[in-house]
Design a protein around this motif. Structure first.
Motif, PDB file in Angstrom:
ATOM      1  N   THR A  15       0.786  -1.180   0.034  1.00  0.00           N
ATOM      2  CA  THR A  15       0.134   0.006   0.012  1.00  0.00           C
ATOM      3  C   THR A  15       1.018   1.156  -0.050  1.00  0.00           C
ATOM      4  OG1 THR A  15      -1.728  -1.156   1.327  1.00  0.00           O
ATOM      5  CG2 THR A  15      -1.689   1.408   1.083  1.00  0.00           C
ATOM      6  N   GLY A  17       1.276   5.329  -0.319  1.00  0.00           N
ATOM      7  CA  GLY A  17       0.541   6.792   0.361  1.00  0.00           C
ATOM      8  C   GLY A  17       0.865   7.085   1.498  1.00  0.00           C
ATOM      9  N   ASN A  18       0.759   8.490   1.854  1.00  0.00           N
ATOM     10  CA  ASN A  18       1.051   8.986   3.119  1.00  0.00           C
ATOM     11  C   ASN A  18      -0.120   9.674   3.708  1.00  0.00           C
ATOM     12  OD1 ASN A  18       2.072  10.490   5.256  1.00  0.00           O
ATOM     13  ND2 ASN A  18       4.012  10.667   4.467  1.00  0.00           N
ATOM     14  N   VAL A  19      -0.806   9.188   5.039  1.00  0.00           N
ATOM     15  CA  VAL A  19      -1.940   9.810   5.253  1.00  0.00           C
ATOM     16  C   VAL A  19      -1.631  11.042   5.844  1.00  0.00           C
ATOM     17  CG1 VAL A  19      -3.603   9.604   7.132  1.00  0.00           C
ATOM     18  CG2 VAL A  19      -2.744   7.511   6.111  1.00  0.00           C
ATOM     19  N   LEU A  21       0.646  13.162   4.606  1.00  0.00           N
ATOM     20  CA  LEU A  21       0.522  14.197   3.548  1.00  0.00           C
ATOM     21  C   LEU A  21      -0.912  14.573   2.893  1.00  0.00           C
ATOM     22  CD1 LEU A  21       2.045  15.751   1.300  1.00  0.00           C
ATOM     23  CD2 LEU A  21       2.138  13.472  -0.041  1.00  0.00           C
ATOM     24  N   ARG A  22      -1.934  13.591   2.889  1.00  0.00           N
ATOM     25  CA  ARG A  22      -3.001  13.802   2.632  1.00  0.00           C
ATOM     26  C   ARG A  22      -3.781  14.673   3.643  1.00  0.00           C
ATOM     27  NH1 ARG A  22      -4.254  13.711  -2.031  1.00  0.00           N
ATOM     28  NH2 ARG A  22      -3.668  11.395  -2.186  1.00  0.00           N
ATOM     29  N   VAL A  23      -3.714  14.580   4.732  1.00  0.00           N
ATOM     30  CA  VAL A  23      -4.126  15.527   6.078  1.00  0.00           C
ATOM     31  C   VAL A  23      -3.723  16.922   5.813  1.00  0.00           C
ATOM     32  CG1 VAL A  23      -4.655  15.969   8.327  1.00  0.00           C
ATOM     33  CG2 VAL A  23      -4.683  13.628   7.592  1.00  0.00           C
ATOM     34  N   GLN A  24      -2.525  16.967   5.583  1.00  0.00           N
ATOM     35  CA  GLN A  24      -1.976  18.267   5.144  1.00  0.00           C
ATOM     36  C   GLN A  24      -2.463  18.807   4.207  1.00  0.00           C
ATOM     37  OE1 GLN A  24       2.498  18.198   4.905  1.00  0.00           O
ATOM     38  NE2 GLN A  24       2.609  20.265   5.376  1.00  0.00           N
ATOM     39  N   GLN A  25      -2.560  18.159   3.027  1.00  0.00           N
ATOM     40  CA  GLN A  25      -3.084  18.892   1.731  1.00  0.00           C
ATOM     41  C   GLN A  25      -4.471  19.287   2.003  1.00  0.00           C
ATOM     42  OE1 GLN A  25      -2.614  15.387  -0.727  1.00  0.00           O
ATOM     43  NE2 GLN A  25      -1.069  16.307  -1.800  1.00  0.00           N
ATOM     44  N   ILE A  26      -5.509  18.508   2.603  1.00  0.00           N
ATOM     45  CA  ILE A  26      -6.806  19.002   2.992  1.00  0.00           C
ATOM     46  C   ILE A  26      -6.880  20.074   3.969  1.00  0.00           C
ATOM     47  CG2 ILE A  26      -8.949  18.052   4.262  1.00  0.00           C
ATOM     48  CD1 ILE A  26      -8.155  15.281   3.091  1.00  0.00           C
ATOM     49  N   ASP A  27      -6.060  20.169   4.936  1.00  0.00           N
ATOM     50  CA  ASP A  27      -5.930  21.279   5.759  1.00  0.00           C
ATOM     51  C   ASP A  27      -5.670  22.708   5.037  1.00  0.00           C
ATOM     52  OD1 ASP A  27      -6.527  19.754   8.173  1.00  0.00           O
ATOM     53  OD2 ASP A  27      -4.482  19.690   8.715  1.00  0.00           O
TER      54      ASP A  27
END
Length: 90
Positions: A15, A17-19, A21-27
């Motif tokens: 798997t 992806g970096n969770v 990183l995704r949270v930072q992008q959303i923020d």
């Protein structure tokens, strides 16, 4: 699958992806969503203009087409309008 069609196993890769990183992008989008949207729209208008210019370069018979020139102007105006507070693109 067996010769009779029975499911035997499946193979899954690692798997990726970096969770975090995704949270930072959303923020970041929550904080600066409007600016990111403006930049995205300006980039899309610019890419369309570049595609049309490339087509005109390859097809000399289209270079004098008034409708194409109007579209190029509308896209250029769109890029400028995107950054105005009262931006309305028609």
């Amino acid at each position: 699958m067996s010769p009779q069609g029975k499911f035997l196993a499946k193979v899954c890769g690692e798997t990726k992806g970096n969770v975090f990183l995704r949270v930072q992008q959303i923020d970041r989008f929550r904080e600066e969503g409007f600016l990111l949207t403006q930049n995205t729209m300006a980039a899309k208008f610019s890419n369309c203009r570049q595609l049309i210019h490339r087509t005109l370069h390859d097809n000399a018979e289209l270079r004098e087409d008034e409708n194409i020139q109007k579209v190029l102007e509308v896209l250029k105006e769109g890029i400028d309008k995107v950054y105005k507070k009262d931006c309305k693109i028609s």
